[in-house]
Design an enzyme around this catalytic site. Structure first.
Site, PDB file in Angstrom:
ATOM      1  N   LYS A 102       0.851  -1.193   0.000  1.00  0.00           N
ATOM      2  CA  LYS A 102       0.000   0.000   0.000  1.00  0.00           C
ATOM      3  C   LYS A 102       0.881   1.236   0.000  1.00  0.00           C
ATOM      4  O   LYS A 102       2.018   1.197   0.468  1.00  0.00           O
ATOM      5  CB  LYS A 102      -0.869   0.029   1.267  1.00  0.00           C
ATOM      6  N   ASN A 216     -15.716   6.609  -4.816  1.00  0.00           N
ATOM      7  CA  ASN A 216     -15.897   5.630  -5.898  1.00  0.00           C
ATOM      8  C   ASN A 216     -16.762   4.450  -5.464  1.00  0.00           C
ATOM      9  O   ASN A 216     -17.771   4.141  -6.094  1.00  0.00           O
ATOM     10  CB  ASN A 216     -14.513   5.157  -6.386  1.00  0.00           C
TER      11      ASN A 216
HETATM   12  N1  GLU Z   1      -7.271   0.271  -3.132  1.00  0.00           N
HETATM   13  C1  GLU Z   1      -8.057  -0.895  -3.412  1.00  0.00           C
HETATM   14  C2  GLU Z   1      -8.110  -1.795  -2.198  1.00  0.00           C
HETATM   15  O1  GLU Z   1      -7.951  -1.354  -1.084  1.00  0.00           O
HETATM   16  C3  GLU Z   1      -7.625  -1.586  -4.688  1.00  0.00           C
HETATM   17  C4  GLU Z   1      -6.243  -2.119  -4.690  1.00  0.00           C
HETATM   18  C5  GLU Z   1      -5.767  -2.624  -6.056  1.00  0.00           C
HETATM   19  O2  GLU Z   1      -6.564  -2.645  -6.994  1.00  0.00           O
HETATM   20  O3  GLU Z   1      -4.604  -2.988  -6.130  1.00  0.00           O
HETATM   21  O4  GLU Z   1      -8.405  -2.958  -2.303  1.00  0.00           O
END
Ligand code: GLU
Length: 406
Positions: A102, A216
């Site tokens: 992340k 979103n």
């Molecule tokens: N930010 C999104 C999550 O927390 C998507 C992560 C991604 O597509 O790599 O799952």
């Protein structure tokens, strides 16, 4: 308690049920790599500002790191570590061949001009370019970022390392190698899961929902729910919320949000971000940030089902209270995994020179969601535990069986 602390408590509970030793668990909790960067960005008035950012790679036993990049004023290392942790378990529950990672930058993107946002996005990507890559760690959108930001970052990565590497980032615009169906994937995965649970529990056809968070995931969830004939009775964002027991006009609400950038001001009763959690609805959808359902309000939750589209909205203490009350919590690492699952489809298409149709994406997403749900529900029934612990048990088993020897 810190957000990373919450992630630790959740994992310990699952590890105890599996009989995993303290040492093994300790090694699994901490990240593999933390990159801290300082983005020096020229503002439109000529001044240079410094924005702190992180990229944390949690675990790569099952494949390259995967996870979004968050732009939010409350970002800190503790939060990014927790979010990276959850990505590992999310990818494992879904059985997509990625680990967890992340990123985050401490910034309020709403306060930047478009050009400033572009410069910040590109500076951040340039600084983390050495630690990401299509087979190393693959970023994506998260709170405060979108397809346009992904496109800017893709350009920055390509110019930093040379060549064209669409597989370095997902959630890109279609013309840059994005996948159809990635835009609403987080909400759609949750919606497929909800449909299954609603069927199993024999919920009324016009079941009611309250959605906290209208970014979103929250917006697409409202749309999918309304299209299915469900009643969206309340919605909120950081500007406040609106409610209408007969159901909000979702099409008009989306148009209002699009033109004003906020939920507040839409016709209906005004409701706060705290009150929305306590409404007597069939389904509560936290779709904003962490730590919203805590020991202070868990007893007041009246929903039958909590569908976590946000990451980490429920604290471990609240989890225990909800479980005792018989509230079904569909945990983040399953309920919001549609996003990363379609990110995997996007990356797969990029790496293999393929272009899938929307029907193919939807079909494969549904299959993945149902497979994962089945496994989690079976495990929960077998060991008589909540769905989060069951999901973590499934994930832990998979991550550990892929553990590297050295
Ligand atoms: N930010 C999104 C999550 O927390 C998507 C992560 C991604 O597509 O790599 O799952």
């Amino acid at each position: 308690m810190s957000t990373f602390g919450n992630a630790q408590v959740q994992l310990k509970k699952a590890a105890d049920k599996l009989g995993i030793s303290k040492q093994t668990l300790g090694a699994l909790l901490e990240p593999e790599h933390i990159e801290k960067v300082f983005c020096k960005v020229e503002m439109d008035d000529g001044e240079t500002k410094t924005f702190e950012g992180y990229r944390v790679r949690h675990n790569t036993n099952r494949g390259p790191g995967k996870g979004g990049i968050r732009f939010h004023p409350q970002v800190d290392l503790d939060e990014v570590k927790a979010l990276a942790n959850w990505m590992t378990w999310k990818c494992a529950v879904m059985d997509v061949p990625f680990g967890g990672a992340k990123g985050g930058v401490v910034v309020d993107p709403k306060k930047l001009s478009k050009e400033e946002l572009k410069r910040l996005s590109q500076t951040f990507m340039k600084l983390i370019a050495p630690v990401v890559g299509p087979e190393k760690d693959i970023p994506a959108p998260d709170v405060g970022t979108n397809a346009e930001v992904m496109e800017w970052m893709l350009d920055a990565y390509n110019s930093a390392v040379g060549g064209q590497h669409p597989g370095v980032i997902t959630g890109k615009p279609l013309i840059r190698g994005g996948s159809v169906g990635r835009d609403d994937a987080t909400a759609r995965g949750g919606f497929y899961l909800l449909q299954k649970v609603a069927q199993d529990l024999e919920f009324p056809k016009h079941l009611t929902l309250a959605i906290q968070g209208f970014g979103n995931a929250g917006q697409f969830m409202a749309k999918l729910a309304a299209d299915a004939g469900y009643r969206v009775v309340a919605v909120s964002d950081s500007s406040g919320g609106v409610s209408n027991p007969n159901g909000l006009d979702v099409a008009k609400l989306l148009a209002h949000k699009m033109s004003t950038g906020r939920v507040a001001g839409f016709q209906g009763q005004t409701i706060s971000n705290e009150e929305i959690l306590e409404l007597p609805v069939d389904v509560l959808v936290p779709a904003a940030l962490e730590n919203q359902i805590t020991k202070n309000n868990a007893r007041k939750i009246k929903a039958k089902v909590v569908l976590e589209l946000a990451n980490g909205p429920t604290t471990p203490e609240a989890d225990d209270i909800l479980f005792q009350k018989g509230v079904i919590v569909l945990p983040d690492i399953l309920a919001n995994a549609g996003g990363v699952t379609v990110s995997y489809f996007e990356w797969f298409q990029n790496q293999n020179g393929q272009k899938w149709t929307l029907d193919q994406v939807h079909e494969k997403l549904l299959e993945k969601m149902l497979q994962a749900a089945q496994k989690v529900f079976e495990t929960a029934h077998k060991v008589n535990t909540d769905f989060r612990t069951a999901a973590l048990m499934v994930a832990l088993r998979r991550v550990m069986s892929a553990q590297k020897v050295a």
